[in-house]
Design an enzyme around this catalytic site. Structure first.
Site, PDB file in Angstrom:
ATOM      1  N   ARG A 204       0.841  -1.197   0.000  1.00  0.00           N
ATOM      2  CA  ARG A 204       0.000   0.000   0.000  1.00  0.00           C
ATOM      3  C   ARG A 204       0.878   1.250   0.000  1.00  0.00           C
ATOM      4  O   ARG A 204       1.794   1.378   0.815  1.00  0.00           O
ATOM      5  CB  ARG A 204      -0.919   0.015   1.223  1.00  0.00           C
ATOM      6  CG  ARG A 204      -1.721   1.313   1.446  1.00  0.00           C
ATOM      7  CD  ARG A 204      -2.818   1.483   0.414  1.00  0.00           C
ATOM      8  NE  ARG A 204      -3.498   2.755   0.553  1.00  0.00           N
ATOM      9  CZ  ARG A 204      -4.613   2.950   1.280  1.00  0.00           C
ATOM     10  NH1 ARG A 204      -5.152   1.950   1.941  1.00  0.00           N
ATOM     11  NH2 ARG A 204      -5.169   4.134   1.326  1.00  0.00           N
ATOM     12  N   ARG A 213      -5.529   1.483  -5.019  1.00  0.00           N
ATOM     13  CA  ARG A 213      -4.536   0.957  -4.082  1.00  0.00           C
ATOM     14  C   ARG A 213      -4.556  -0.572  -4.087  1.00  0.00           C
ATOM     15  O   ARG A 213      -5.573  -1.187  -4.409  1.00  0.00           O
ATOM     16  CB  ARG A 213      -4.748   1.468  -2.661  1.00  0.00           C
ATOM     17  CG  ARG A 213      -6.138   1.294  -2.066  1.00  0.00           C
ATOM     18  CD  ARG A 213      -7.013   2.465  -2.344  1.00  0.00           C
ATOM     19  NE  ARG A 213      -8.156   2.582  -1.444  1.00  0.00           N
ATOM     20  CZ  ARG A 213      -9.209   3.360  -1.714  1.00  0.00           C
ATOM     21  NH1 ARG A 213      -9.269   4.063  -2.825  1.00  0.00           N
ATOM     22  NH2 ARG A 213     -10.191   3.454  -0.854  1.00  0.00           N
ATOM     23  N   ASP A 216      -6.833  -1.870   0.865  1.00  0.00           N
ATOM     24  CA  ASP A 216      -7.447  -0.883   1.757  1.00  0.00           C
ATOM     25  C   ASP A 216      -8.148  -1.642   2.865  1.00  0.00           C
ATOM     26  O   ASP A 216      -9.030  -2.462   2.597  1.00  0.00           O
ATOM     27  CB  ASP A 216      -8.435  -0.005   0.985  1.00  0.00           C
ATOM     28  CG  ASP A 216      -8.950   1.152   1.825  1.00  0.00           C
ATOM     29  OD1 ASP A 216      -8.197   1.637   2.681  1.00  0.00           O
ATOM     30  OD2 ASP A 216     -10.104   1.565   1.618  1.00  0.00           O
ATOM     31  N   ASP A 218     -10.144  -0.950   6.532  1.00  0.00           N
ATOM     32  CA  ASP A 218     -10.730   0.028   7.449  1.00  0.00           C
ATOM     33  C   ASP A 218     -11.426  -0.707   8.583  1.00  0.00           C
ATOM     34  O   ASP A 218     -12.163  -1.683   8.343  1.00  0.00           O
ATOM     35  CB  ASP A 218     -11.753   0.910   6.737  1.00  0.00           C
ATOM     36  CG  ASP A 218     -11.115   1.918   5.797  1.00  0.00           C
ATOM     37  OD1 ASP A 218     -10.100   2.516   6.188  1.00  0.00           O
ATOM     38  OD2 ASP A 218     -11.626   2.095   4.673  1.00  0.00           O
TER      39      ASP A 218
END
Length: 279
Positions: A204, A213, A216, A218
């Site tokens: 990343r 990317r 990712d 989260d």
């Protein structure tokens, strides 16, 4: 009905060589452990069966074994390490609080003891995972494997992966997205650090906000935690607006509850569909 209980071990004394000063590495001193262990005692209380609970003796043997493995500099290391070892060894414990006191600490002044208290909880966290660059599936496979390999991540469950259009107006490539359910002993802060490390190990690069990317990750929900400090915002402030987040999350956690709105993931997804403009 569930019966919650706390198992108490108070003032369990051991002698060993732990500390920063040279003499503490060679001259044995007293260390006193006190432990609070939260458990579901329903089965033990109803059956009066010792095999349905956590053995005091087994916990004390574990503490003694961890204490004797290596010489540590800090009480913090002893307390947190002991709490983690207990949680990793006894799956029925939901929370371990360990206090380590040093009655003979080498310092001036009158005192009963010096000590450190550490707490470790068993938590469930939900993550969103996506990739839009390179071998997307391979990056996501690697991320899931890295998370599962972490000592404080007890289990990882992934939803199906869905192909979605780029979001945010910057990324150009199609994404693969999924949701992850983690049972973990991490704190929210340490899980955030692990997520950042996994992204780094999956190539990343943060050179464009919302851009394409390789990976990712989260954190969407972490139990009922509500945080808003710096990079750690819980629950994720944008999750209820994103179909590519809610669709896979609803597959593995439809009844997970947003701690602020008190709506389930399924309800948030239904709200999102109702608010979408008609085609």
């Amino acid at each position: 009905m569930k019966t919650n209980a706390s198992i108490l071990i108070e003032n369990y004394e051991l002698t060993g060589c732990h500390g920063v000063n040279p003499e503490e590495k060679t001259e044995a001193q007293r260390f006193v452990f006190s432990v609070v262990l939260d458990v579901d005692a329903t089965a033990a209380a109803n059956t009066d069966d010792v095999d349905k609970t956590v053995s005091y003796s087994a916990v004390c043997k574990l503490i003694k074994a961890f204490f004797g493995e290596n010489s540590r500099n800090l009480l913090e290391t002893l307390a947190l390490g002991t709490a983690r070892r207990i949680m990793l060894t006894f799956p029925s414990i939901s929370r371990a609080e360990v206090t380590v006191r040093k009655p003979d600490a080498p310092m001036k002044g009158k005192f009963d003891s010096m000590g450190v208290r550490a707490e470790v909880r068993r938590s469930v966290a939900y993550l969103s995972m996506g990739s839009s660059v390179g071998d997307r599936a391979a990056y996501m496979d690697k991320a899931a494997e890295l998370l599962a390999a972490d000592e404080l991540v007890l289990s990882v469950k992934e939803s199906r992966r869905v192909a979605t259009a780029p979001y945010g107006g910057v990324a150009k490539n199609e994404f693969l997205n999924s949701a992850l359910r983690l049972e973990t002993l991490h704190t929210p802060e340490s899980l955030l650090a692990l997520v950042a490390e996994v992204e780094k190990m999956c190539d990343r690069v943060r050179d464009e906000h919302w851009g394409d990317r390789t990976l990712d990750l989260d954190i969407l929900l972490f139990g009922d935690e509500v945080r808003s400090e710096g990079a750690l915002i819980l629950p994720h402030p944008e999750m209820k607006k994103r179909e590519f987040v809610l669709v896979p999350l609803a597959e593995i956690a439809p009844h997970a509850v947003h701690p602020l709105t008190r709506k389930t993931v399924a309800e948030m997804l239904a709200d999102l569909y109702r608010a979408a403009p008609a085609e």
